[in-house]
Design an enzyme around this catalytic site. Structure first.
Site, short mmCIF file in Angstrom:
data_model
loop_
_atom_site.label_atom_id
_atom_site.label_comp_id
_atom_site.label_asym_id
_atom_site.label_seq_id
_atom_site.Cartn_x
_atom_site.Cartn_y
_atom_site.Cartn_z
N ALA A 38 0.86 -1.20 0.00
CA ALA A 38 0.00 0.00 0.00
C ALA A 38 0.89 1.23 0.00
CB ALA A 38 -0.95 0.00 1.19
N LEU A 39 1.79 1.25 -0.95
CA LEU A 39 2.90 2.21 -0.91
C LEU A 39 2.46 3.65 -1.14
CD1 LEU A 39 5.62 0.16 -2.81
CD2 LEU A 39 5.10 0.21 -0.37
N HIS A 40 3.15 4.55 -0.49
CA HIS A 40 2.92 5.99 -0.66
C HIS A 40 4.28 6.66 -0.72
CE1 HIS A 40 3.91 6.11 3.57
NE2 HIS A 40 2.88 5.34 3.86
N GLU A 41 4.24 7.99 -0.79
CA GLU A 41 5.48 8.76 -0.97
C GLU A 41 6.49 8.50 0.16
OE1 GLU A 41 6.76 10.30 -3.42
OE2 GLU A 41 8.42 11.12 -2.26
N HIS A 43 7.17 5.59 1.64
CA HIS A 43 7.93 4.40 1.24
C HIS A 43 8.89 4.74 0.11
CE1 HIS A 43 4.01 2.51 2.68
NE2 HIS A 43 4.89 1.89 3.44
N GLY A 153 11.70 3.82 8.20
CA GLY A 153 11.23 5.20 8.38
C GLY A 153 11.23 5.63 9.83
N LYS A 155 9.09 7.55 10.83
CA LYS A 155 7.65 7.57 11.13
C LYS A 155 7.32 6.55 12.22
CE LYS A 155 3.08 7.15 10.39
NZ LYS A 155 2.86 5.75 10.31
N SER A 191 0.58 7.54 5.76
CA SER A 191 0.44 6.19 6.29
C SER A 191 -0.58 5.44 5.46
CB SER A 191 -0.03 6.26 7.75
OG SER A 191 -0.50 4.99 8.16
N SER A 192 -0.33 4.16 5.26
CA SER A 192 -1.30 3.33 4.54
C SER A 192 -2.65 3.36 5.26
CB SER A 192 -0.79 1.89 4.45
OG SER A 192 0.55 1.88 3.97
P1 AMP Z 1 4.89 -0.14 6.46
O1 AMP Z 1 4.63 -0.55 5.05
O2 AMP Z 1 3.89 0.79 7.01
O3 AMP Z 1 5.26 -1.29 7.35
O4 AMP Z 1 6.21 0.74 6.38
C1 AMP Z 1 7.35 0.29 5.71
C2 AMP Z 1 8.46 1.28 5.99
O5 AMP Z 1 8.08 2.57 5.53
C3 AMP Z 1 8.77 1.41 7.49
O6 AMP Z 1 10.17 1.52 7.67
C4 AMP Z 1 8.06 2.69 7.84
O7 AMP Z 1 8.64 3.35 8.95
C5 AMP Z 1 8.24 3.49 6.58
N1 AMP Z 1 7.26 4.57 6.47
C6 AMP Z 1 5.91 4.47 6.62
N2 AMP Z 1 5.33 5.68 6.51
C7 AMP Z 1 6.35 6.57 6.30
C8 AMP Z 1 6.40 7.99 6.11
N3 AMP Z 1 5.30 8.75 6.12
N4 AMP Z 1 7.61 8.56 5.92
C9 AMP Z 1 8.74 7.80 5.92
N5 AMP Z 1 8.75 6.47 6.09
C10 AMP Z 1 7.57 5.86 6.28
#
Ligand code: AMP
Length: 286
Positions: A38-41, A43, A153, A155, A191-192
Site C-alpha cells: 500500500a505504498l505511498h510517498e 515508502h 522510516g 515515522k 500512512s497506509s
Molecule cells: P509499512 O509498510 O507501514 O510497514 O512501512 C514500511 C516502511 O516505511 C517502514 O520503515 C516505515 O517506517 C516506513 N514509512 C511508513 N510511513 C512513512 C512515512 N510517512 N515517511 C517515511 N517512512 C515511512
C-alpha cells in the site's frame, strides 16, 4: 511517455539469494527496504534513500500477520501488489521480494525474536506482541536477503530503535538507516492507514502533528514534561480523537522515561491516538 520496465519479482528465499549473490559477486552494495505494501510517498522516499546508499535496491512486500493483534486490521489492510510494483520500478527499485505467508511461516515454525527494554513501553504496551512480530520478521528478512544496508522510516520511530537494538544484539552485519517522515502538506504523516479516515476525520488528523509541534516548543521553552504531556493529551481529545494511547517525551535512543520536570537534553516526543477506524502514530525530535 516510455513506460518503466516491469520490476522483477521473487517469492522464495532461494530466488532472492540467487539475485543478491549475483549482484554481490559483481561487487555491488545492496540495500533492503522492508514494507507491507500500500505504498505511498513515504515508502518511495526510503527507496530513494536506499538508492543513494547502494547500487542495488531490494524492496520487500509482506503483510506480516504476526505483528497484528487479534482485534487489529490484518484482514482489512490494503493490498495492491501490481500498483506497488509499478511505483517501486519508477522510484528506482531493482527487485521486489514478495513471499507468501506459508513461505515465511511454514508449518512447525516455532521461533520468535523478542527485544526487551526499548520494545516494552508505548506501542509495545498498547499492542502486546507487536514488536516481537516485527523483530522476528525483520530478522528473517535481513538473514534472507543479506543486505549491506537496511532502510526504515522514522515515522515508526520505536520500531526503528527496536531494529537498531536487534541488529546490534544479534550481530547482524547490516547498517541501519532511518529516513525522515514524509508528510502531507497539512503535516499529517503519510500512512497506509490514512485510507481508513472519513473526509471529516482526515480534516482533524493533522492535529496530531500540530499537537506534537506545540508540545515540542513548550519543552524547548523549559516547561515541565508532565504538564506538556497532559496538555497534549487534552488537545487531542478536544480535536475529536476517540482515544489517546500515549503522548510522551522519552529519551531518544532507548525510549526510557524522562523525569516530570523540564528536559535536560535531547528528547523524542511520541504519540499514538485513535481517530475513527485508524490508529495514527507520529513522533518528533525535541
Ligand atoms: P509499512 O509498510 O507501514 O510497514 O512501512 C514500511 C516502511 O516505511 C517502514 O520503515 C516505515 O517506517 C516506513 N514509512 C511508513 N510511513 C512513512 C512515512 N510517512 N515517511 C517515511 N517512512 C515511512
Amino acid at each position: 511517455m516510455p513506460s518503466d520496465p516491469p520490476l522483477p519479482i521473487v517469492r522464495t528465499v532461494a530466488d532472492l539469494r540467487a539475485r543478491v549473490a549475483a549482484w554481490k559477486g559483481a561487487g555491488e552494495r545492496i540495500a533492503l527496504v522492508p514494507t507491507m505494501g500500500a505504498l505511498h510517498e513515504g515508502h518511495l522516499s526510503l527507496i530513494r534513500l536506499a538508492r543513494a546508499n547502494a547500487a542495488r535496491v531490494v524492496a520487500s512486500l509482506f503483510v506480516n500477520p504476526t505483528q497484528f493483534g487479534p482485534n487489529e486490521d490484518f484482514a482489512a489492510y490494503p493490498r495492491d501488489e501490481t500498483r506497488d510494483a509499478a511505483l517501486l520500478a519508477k522510484a528506482g527499485c531493482d527487485l521486489l521480494y514478495a513471499p507468501g505467508v506459508t513461505d515465511m511461516y511454514p508449518e512447525r515454525f516455532a521461533t520468535a525474536v523478542t527485544v526487551r527494554g526499548v520494545s516494552e513501553p508505548l506501542d509495545g504496551a498498547a499492542r502486546p506482541g507487536h514488536f516481537t512480530g516485527v523483530a522476528t520478521v525483520v530478522a528473517k528478512l535481513l538473514l534472507q536477503c543479506g543486505p549491506d544496508v537496511a532502510v526504515f522510516g522514522e515515522k515508526d520511530y520505536q520500531q526503528l530503535q527496536v531494529i537498531r537494538r536487534l541488529v546490534v544484539d544479534l550481530d547482524i552485519p547490516v547498517e541501519v538507516l532511518g529516513g525522515p517522515t514524509a508528510r502531507a502538506q497539512d503535516g499529517l504523516a503519510l500512512s497506509s492507514r490514512n485510507a481508513y479516515l472519513t473526509p471529516e476525520q482526515r480534516r482533524a488528523a493533522p492535529e496530531l502533528y500540530a499537537t506534537l509541534q506545540a508540545a515540542a516548543a513548550r519543552l524547548r521553552a523549559g516547561e515541565p514534561v508532565a504538564d506538556v504531556e497532559v496538555a497534549a493529551r487534552d488537545r487531542l481529545m478536544a480535536a475529536g480523537f476517540q482515544r489517546v494511547d500515549y503522548v510522551e517525551a522519552r529519551r531518544p535512543d532507548d525510549l526510557a522515561r524522562l523525569g516530570p520536570g523540564p528536559i535536560e537534553g535531547p528528547a523524542r516526543l511520541l504519540a499514538a491516538a485513535v481517530l475513527g477506524r485508524a490508529r495514527l502514530i507520529d513522533n518528533l525530535e525535541v
